[in-house]
Design a protein around this motif. Sequence first.
Motif, PDB file in Angstrom:
ATOM      1  N   MET A 125       0.749  -1.047   0.063  1.00 46.28           N
ATOM      2  CA  MET A 125      -0.015  -0.079   0.073  1.00 46.28           C
ATOM      3  C   MET A 125       0.884   1.285  -0.165  1.00 46.28           C
ATOM      4  SD  MET A 125      -2.869   1.469   2.875  1.00 46.28           S
ATOM      5  CE  MET A 125      -4.149   0.351   2.030  1.00 46.28           C
ATOM      6  N   ILE A 126       0.464   2.152  -0.920  1.00 43.24           N
ATOM      7  CA  ILE A 126       1.241   3.472  -0.825  1.00 43.24           C
ATOM      8  C   ILE A 126       0.348   4.522   0.087  1.00 43.24           C
ATOM      9  CG2 ILE A 126       0.441   4.123  -3.083  1.00 43.24           C
ATOM     10  CD1 ILE A 126       3.077   5.444  -3.626  1.00 43.24           C
ATOM     11  N   TYR A 127       0.972   5.329   0.656  1.00 45.75           N
ATOM     12  CA  TYR A 127       0.409   6.610   1.319  1.00 45.75           C
ATOM     13  C   TYR A 127       0.488   8.027   0.832  1.00 45.75           C
ATOM     14  CZ  TYR A 127      -0.360   3.014   5.211  1.00 45.75           C
ATOM     15  OH  TYR A 127      -0.871   1.910   6.069  1.00 45.75           O
ATOM     16  N   GLY A 128      -0.244   8.726   0.788  1.00 41.91           N
ATOM     17  CA  GLY A 128      -0.027  10.080   0.343  1.00 41.91           C
ATOM     18  C   GLY A 128       0.151  11.119   1.247  1.00 41.91           C
ATOM     19  N   LEU A 129       0.808  12.118   0.752  1.00 43.05           N
ATOM     20  CA  LEU A 129       0.802  13.293   1.509  1.00 43.05           C
ATOM     21  C   LEU A 129       0.351  14.310   0.832  1.00 43.05           C
ATOM     22  CD1 LEU A 129       2.706  14.499   4.197  1.00 43.05           C
ATOM     23  CD2 LEU A 129       4.488  14.802   2.773  1.00 43.05           C
ATOM     24  N   GLY A 166       8.804   4.799   3.751  1.00 42.71           N
ATOM     25  CA  GLY A 166       8.849   3.909   2.431  1.00 42.71           C
ATOM     26  C   GLY A 166       8.426   5.127   1.423  1.00 42.71           C
ATOM     27  N   LEU A 167       7.793   4.567   0.407  1.00 40.42           N
ATOM     28  CA  LEU A 167       7.405   5.229  -0.917  1.00 40.42           C
ATOM     29  C   LEU A 167       6.077   6.113  -0.460  1.00 40.42           C
ATOM     30  CD1 LEU A 167       7.893   5.677  -3.759  1.00 40.42           C
ATOM     31  CD2 LEU A 167       6.486   3.937  -4.331  1.00 40.42           C
ATOM     32  N   SER A 216      -6.326  17.362  -6.115  1.00 43.37           N
ATOM     33  CA  SER A 216      -6.386  15.992  -5.438  1.00 43.37           C
ATOM     34  C   SER A 216      -5.877  14.838  -6.652  1.00 43.37           C
ATOM     35  CB  SER A 216      -7.911  15.555  -5.319  1.00 43.37           C
ATOM     36  OG  SER A 216      -8.223  16.786  -4.312  1.00 43.37           O
ATOM     37  N   SER A 217      -4.586  14.834  -7.032  1.00 42.99           N
ATOM     38  CA  SER A 217      -3.863  14.159  -7.762  1.00 42.99           C
ATOM     39  C   SER A 217      -2.742  13.981  -7.372  1.00 42.99           C
ATOM     40  CB  SER A 217      -4.125  14.658  -9.304  1.00 42.99           C
ATOM     41  OG  SER A 217      -3.632  15.686  -9.677  1.00 42.99           O
ATOM     42  N   ILE A 218      -2.280  12.787  -7.830  1.00 46.28           N
ATOM     43  CA  ILE A 218      -0.589  12.635  -7.600  1.00 46.28           C
ATOM     44  C   ILE A 218       0.183  13.133  -8.392  1.00 46.28           C
ATOM     45  CG2 ILE A 218       1.017  10.702  -7.176  1.00 46.28           C
ATOM     46  CD1 ILE A 218      -1.342   8.958  -6.167  1.00 46.28           C
ATOM     47  N   ILE A 219       0.983  13.869  -8.047  1.00 51.32           N
ATOM     48  CA  ILE A 219       2.041  14.724  -8.965  1.00 51.32           C
ATOM     49  C   ILE A 219       3.373  13.973  -9.186  1.00 51.32           C
ATOM     50  CG2 ILE A 219       3.119  16.742  -9.125  1.00 51.32           C
ATOM     51  CD1 ILE A 219       0.062  16.765  -9.402  1.00 51.32           C
ATOM     52  N   LEU A 256      10.332   8.099   1.895  1.00 53.02           N
ATOM     53  CA  LEU A 256      10.185   8.851   3.346  1.00 53.02           C
ATOM     54  C   LEU A 256      11.444   8.079   3.890  1.00 53.02           C
ATOM     55  CD1 LEU A 256       9.424  10.681   5.531  1.00 53.02           C
ATOM     56  CD2 LEU A 256       7.688   9.042   6.107  1.00 53.02           C
ATOM     57  N   ILE A 257      12.526   8.749   4.226  1.00 57.47           N
ATOM     58  CA  ILE A 257      13.600   7.795   5.075  1.00 57.47           C
ATOM     59  C   ILE A 257      13.703   8.174   6.561  1.00 57.47           C
ATOM     60  CG2 ILE A 257      14.917   7.813   2.962  1.00 57.47           C
ATOM     61  CD1 ILE A 257      16.634  10.273   3.892  1.00 57.47           C
ATOM     62  N   GLY A 258      13.132   9.233   6.836  1.00 58.97           N
ATOM     63  CA  GLY A 258      13.078   9.454   8.400  1.00 58.97           C
ATOM     64  C   GLY A 258      12.385  10.647   8.806  1.00 58.97           C
TER      65      GLY A 258
END
Length: 80
Positions: A1-5, A33-34, A43-46, A51-53
């Motif tokens: 699963m990929i999360y969004g910011l 992670g990704l 409201s779209s993924i660009i 995310l490393i920390g």
Amino acid sequence: MIYGLIMLREYLDEILDGTKFYDARAYNTNKPGLIALVDTRKSSIIGTVELIGTKPITAEEYCKWHATGKWEGMIFKLKI
């Protein structure tokens, strides 16, 4: 699963073009992670980033880190 910011496009573009290497949030995440970067207006993924920390920051750092791009030089006041 990929999360969004979800981000303002100006901050999102700074991260994707390499002029900004972080984002300051009022809350922490435990989802390394990704991460998808989502434009608040469309409201779209660009794009995506890894995310490393995370690290805790002060309220002053939070305000300073948001004074980039068109907000560069702006002074944010803390209301406590």
